[in-house]
Design a protein around this motif. Structure first.
Motif, PDB file in Angstrom:
ATOM      1  N   GLY A  30     -90.828 -60.005  25.794  1.00  0.00           N
ATOM      2  CA  GLY A  30     -91.795 -59.035  26.342  1.00  0.00           C
ATOM      3  C   GLY A  30     -93.112 -59.044  25.578  1.00  0.00           C
ATOM      4  O   GLY A  30     -93.737 -58.002  25.401  1.00  0.00           O
ATOM      5  N   GLN A  31     -93.519 -60.226  25.111  1.00  0.00           N
ATOM      6  CA  GLN A  31     -94.716 -60.283  24.262  1.00  0.00           C
ATOM      7  C   GLN A  31     -96.020 -60.341  25.058  1.00  0.00           C
ATOM      8  O   GLN A  31     -96.453 -61.387  25.516  1.00  0.00           O
ATOM      9  N   ASN A  32     -96.619 -59.194  25.234  1.00  0.00           N
ATOM     10  CA  ASN A  32     -97.972 -59.090  25.784  1.00  0.00           C
ATOM     11  C   ASN A  32     -98.747 -58.317  24.729  1.00  0.00           C
ATOM     12  O   ASN A  32     -98.543 -57.124  24.551  1.00  0.00           O
ATOM     13  N   PHE A  33     -99.601 -59.023  24.014  1.00  0.00           N
ATOM     14  CA  PHE A  33    -100.267 -58.412  22.866  1.00  0.00           C
ATOM     15  C   PHE A  33    -101.525 -57.670  23.310  1.00  0.00           C
ATOM     16  O   PHE A  33    -102.333 -58.205  24.072  1.00  0.00           O
ATOM     17  N   LEU A  34    -101.677 -56.450  22.808  1.00  0.00           N
ATOM     18  CA  LEU A  34    -102.850 -55.652  23.179  1.00  0.00           C
ATOM     19  C   LEU A  34    -104.071 -56.157  22.429  1.00  0.00           C
ATOM     20  O   LEU A  34    -104.005 -56.370  21.219  1.00  0.00           O
ATOM     21  N   LYS A  35    -105.170 -56.337  23.139  1.00  0.00           N
ATOM     22  CA  LYS A  35    -106.362 -56.837  22.440  1.00  0.00           C
ATOM     23  C   LYS A  35    -107.551 -55.880  22.568  1.00  0.00           C
ATOM     24  O   LYS A  35    -108.583 -56.084  21.945  1.00  0.00           O
ATOM     25  N   ILE A  48     -92.140 -49.622  17.206  1.00  0.00           N
ATOM     26  CA  ILE A  48     -91.165 -50.615  17.669  1.00  0.00           C
ATOM     27  C   ILE A  48     -91.952 -51.789  18.258  1.00  0.00           C
ATOM     28  O   ILE A  48     -92.777 -51.590  19.149  1.00  0.00           O
ATOM     29  N   GLY A  49     -91.719 -52.982  17.744  1.00  0.00           N
ATOM     30  CA  GLY A  49     -92.406 -54.167  18.239  1.00  0.00           C
ATOM     31  C   GLY A  49     -93.860 -54.244  17.819  1.00  0.00           C
ATOM     32  O   GLY A  49     -94.756 -54.263  18.659  1.00  0.00           O
ATOM     33  N   PRO A  50     -94.126 -54.308  16.511  1.00  0.00           N
ATOM     34  CA  PRO A  50     -95.526 -54.396  16.065  1.00  0.00           C
ATOM     35  C   PRO A  50     -96.203 -55.721  16.407  1.00  0.00           C
ATOM     36  O   PRO A  50     -97.436 -55.802  16.403  1.00  0.00           O
ATOM     37  N   TYR A  92     -90.207 -52.008  13.385  1.00  0.00           N
ATOM     38  CA  TYR A  92     -89.088 -52.893  13.713  1.00  0.00           C
ATOM     39  C   TYR A  92     -89.596 -54.040  14.582  1.00  0.00           C
ATOM     40  O   TYR A  92     -90.104 -53.796  15.682  1.00  0.00           O
ATOM     41  N   GLU A  93     -89.462 -55.265  14.100  1.00  0.00           N
ATOM     42  CA  GLU A  93     -89.898 -56.429  14.881  1.00  0.00           C
ATOM     43  C   GLU A  93     -88.783 -57.467  14.895  1.00  0.00           C
ATOM     44  O   GLU A  93     -88.247 -57.827  13.847  1.00  0.00           O
ATOM     45  N   ILE A  94     -88.466 -57.950  16.091  1.00  0.00           N
ATOM     46  CA  ILE A  94     -87.351 -58.898  16.221  1.00  0.00           C
ATOM     47  C   ILE A  94     -87.777 -60.340  15.926  1.00  0.00           C
ATOM     48  O   ILE A  94     -86.964 -61.173  15.539  1.00  0.00           O
ATOM     49  N   ASP A 142     -85.614 -57.129  12.734  1.00  0.00           N
ATOM     50  CA  ASP A 142     -84.296 -57.053  13.368  1.00  0.00           C
ATOM     51  C   ASP A 142     -84.474 -56.505  14.783  1.00  0.00           C
ATOM     52  O   ASP A 142     -85.549 -56.027  15.160  1.00  0.00           O
ATOM     53  N   ASP A 143     -83.371 -56.564  15.536  1.00  0.00           N
ATOM     54  CA  ASP A 143     -83.356 -55.989  16.880  1.00  0.00           C
ATOM     55  C   ASP A 143     -83.292 -54.456  16.725  1.00  0.00           C
ATOM     56  O   ASP A 143     -82.305 -53.936  16.185  1.00  0.00           O
ATOM     57  N   PHE A 144     -84.313 -53.779  17.195  1.00  0.00           N
ATOM     58  CA  PHE A 144     -84.372 -52.321  17.055  1.00  0.00           C
ATOM     59  C   PHE A 144     -83.111 -51.653  17.620  1.00  0.00           C
ATOM     60  O   PHE A 144     -82.603 -50.678  17.050  1.00  0.00           O
ATOM     61  N   LEU A 145     -82.597 -52.195  18.720  1.00  0.00           N
ATOM     62  CA  LEU A 145     -81.458 -51.558  19.405  1.00  0.00           C
ATOM     63  C   LEU A 145     -80.176 -51.600  18.563  1.00  0.00           C
ATOM     64  O   LEU A 145     -79.235 -50.867  18.835  1.00  0.00           O
ATOM     65  N   ALA A 156     -95.885 -46.675  19.899  1.00  0.00           N
ATOM     66  CA  ALA A 156     -95.594 -48.095  20.091  1.00  0.00           C
ATOM     67  C   ALA A 156     -95.998 -48.627  21.458  1.00  0.00           C
ATOM     68  O   ALA A 156     -95.977 -47.904  22.451  1.00  0.00           O
ATOM     69  N   ASN A 157     -96.349 -49.901  21.436  1.00  0.00           N
ATOM     70  CA  ASN A 157     -96.506 -50.675  22.665  1.00  0.00           C
ATOM     71  C   ASN A 157     -95.223 -51.472  22.765  1.00  0.00           C
ATOM     72  O   ASN A 157     -95.084 -52.518  22.150  1.00  0.00           O
ATOM     73  N   ILE A 158     -94.252 -50.923  23.499  1.00  0.00           N
ATOM     74  CA  ILE A 158     -92.895 -51.476  23.444  1.00  0.00           C
ATOM     75  C   ILE A 158     -92.703 -52.634  24.436  1.00  0.00           C
ATOM     76  O   ILE A 158     -93.441 -52.741  25.419  1.00  0.00           O
TER      77      ILE A 158
HETATM   78  N1  SAM Z   1     -97.435 -53.941  19.358  1.00  0.00           N
HETATM   79  C1  SAM Z   1     -97.933 -55.276  19.637  1.00  0.00           C
HETATM   80  C2  SAM Z   1     -99.221 -55.175  20.403  1.00  0.00           C
HETATM   81  O1  SAM Z   1     -99.512 -54.090  20.912  1.00  0.00           O
HETATM   82  O2  SAM Z   1     -99.939 -56.170  20.508  1.00  0.00           O
HETATM   83  C3  SAM Z   1     -96.906 -56.126  20.404  1.00  0.00           C
HETATM   84  C4  SAM Z   1     -96.389 -55.505  21.662  1.00  0.00           C
HETATM   85  S1  SAM Z   1     -95.353 -56.567  22.618  1.00  0.00           S
HETATM   86  C5  SAM Z   1     -95.501 -55.758  24.195  1.00  0.00           C
HETATM   87  C6  SAM Z   1     -93.696 -56.084  22.199  1.00  0.00           C
HETATM   88  C7  SAM Z   1     -93.199 -56.530  20.816  1.00  0.00           C
HETATM   89  O3  SAM Z   1     -91.832 -56.118  20.679  1.00  0.00           O
HETATM   90  C8  SAM Z   1     -93.205 -58.034  20.543  1.00  0.00           C
HETATM   91  O4  SAM Z   1     -93.802 -58.288  19.308  1.00  0.00           O
HETATM   92  C9  SAM Z   1     -91.718 -58.430  20.528  1.00  0.00           C
HETATM   93  O5  SAM Z   1     -91.416 -59.516  19.681  1.00  0.00           O
HETATM   94  C10 SAM Z   1     -91.076 -57.147  20.037  1.00  0.00           C
HETATM   95  N2  SAM Z   1     -89.662 -56.979  20.441  1.00  0.00           N
HETATM   96  C11 SAM Z   1     -89.056 -57.412  21.579  1.00  0.00           C
HETATM   97  N3  SAM Z   1     -87.766 -57.051  21.606  1.00  0.00           N
HETATM   98  C12 SAM Z   1     -87.524 -56.362  20.449  1.00  0.00           C
HETATM   99  C13 SAM Z   1     -86.384 -55.730  19.884  1.00  0.00           C
HETATM  100  N4  SAM Z   1     -85.207 -55.720  20.524  1.00  0.00           N
HETATM  101  N5  SAM Z   1     -86.512 -55.121  18.673  1.00  0.00           N
HETATM  102  C14 SAM Z   1     -87.702 -55.120  18.011  1.00  0.00           C
HETATM  103  N6  SAM Z   1     -88.828 -55.705  18.495  1.00  0.00           N
HETATM  104  C15 SAM Z   1     -88.749 -56.306  19.707  1.00  0.00           C
END
Ligand code: SAM
Length: 260
Positions: free
Chosen positions: A11-16, A39-41, A60-62, A83-86, A105-107
């Motif tokens: 789900g990697q869509n990075f905010l710019k 969650i998901g930095p 938390y970043e996977i 790690d996996d946040f879940l 968070a931007n999850i």
């Molecule tokens: N926060 C960043 C931004 O705004 O640019 C990245 C947002 S991106 C939509 C989601 C982030 O969640 C990715 O970096 C992804 O690797 C991470 N991610 C996906 N599944 C995850 C999980 N189960 N636990 C932790 N992080 C996770």
């Protein structure tokens, strides 16, 4: 540094858009006795604003490819967990006592519901959350009864929070752009939360909404119909009512009656 190619599967869509990022980071006023959970930095787009706050931060970043970037944020006040946040036991990770815990968070959209369920069923008391989610999902969060979006998750969220959509974010604010519109939603913990067993309430709601076209009576075959019908009649509902017509307060009343 090697270029990090976005993984769709995570789900990697990075905010710019820096304006959007700053607005998200500033949705709650925090103090030095508070904690922010991110969650998901990812590459730290939001993290760089969150570390400027006066409170502690846990992220938390996977994806370990982000290690070099995110490790540069680590400090006495900032903890990054790869790690996996879940799979995390949040109460075990968060060792200090905080006045308020906020989730900002931007999850990753593919696990929006599991992430929120994991937060709600942890023993943490979350004062507020600001989440960037898919617009369609945001509408479900604060949907009213008798609308298409109203469902099990709407009712569960209403148990804990006042929910408000703050603003929409267009795909062009991300890299790569997602296929859908997004919305920033703020959740503020209700002052009084009715005390009940959240695991059984959640499973009761899931069953009530299991088959949308079926009546409540059909969906809740395993529960005592006499108690349910008593509450429905008291609230002037037909006994052929479907779950999507029933407001949060009546669900709580039914659940309490069943557990009397
Ligand atoms: N926060 C960043 C931004 O705004 O640019 C990245 C947002 S991106 C939509 C989601 C982030 O969640 C990715 O970096 C992804 O690797 C991470 N991610 C996906 N599944 C995850 C999980 N189960 N636990 C932790 N992080 C996770």
């Amino acid at each position: 540094m090697e270029k990090i190619v976005a993984k769709k599967s995570l789900g990697q869509n990075f905010l710019k858009d820096e304006n959007v990022l700053q607005k998200i980071a500033n949705t709650f006023e925090v103090s030095s006795h508070d904690l922010i959970v991110e969650i998901g930095p990812g590459k730290g787009a939001l993290t760089k604003y969150l570390v400027q706050k006066s409170c502690d931060l846990i992220c938390y970043e996977i994806d370990e490819r982000m290690k070099d970037i995110l490790d540069s944020f680590q400090s006495e006040r900032v903890q990054i967990i790869f790690d996996d946040f879940l799979k995390r036991d949040l109460a075990a990770d968060i060792k200090k006592n905080y006045t308020h815990i906020y989730v900002i968070a931007n999850i990753p959209y593919y696990i929006t519901t599991p992430i929120i369920e994991h937060l709600l069923t942890s023993s943490l008391l979350i004062s507020g959350m600001t989440l960037l989610v898919q617009k369609e999902v945001a509408m479900r969060f604060s949907a009213l009864p008798r609308t298409r979006e109203y469902g099990y998750f709407t009712v569960l969220l209403q148990h804990f929070f006042e929910i408000e959509k703050i603003f929409d974010v267009s795909p062009s604010s991300f890299s790569p752009p997602p296929k859908v519109m997004s919305s920033v939603v703020r959740f503020i913990r209700k002052k009084e939360i009715i005390s009940l067993d959240i695991f059984s309430f959640s499973s009761f709601l899931k069953k009530a909404f299991a088959f949308k076209r079926k009546t409540l009576k059909n969906n809740l075959k395993d529960y005592d119909w006499e108690s349910i019908s008593f509450v429905l009649e008291k609230n002037h509902f037909s006994l052929n009512v479907r779950a999507e017509e029933i407001p949060y307060e009546v669900f709580v009343e039914i659940f309490k009656k069943l557990n009397n």
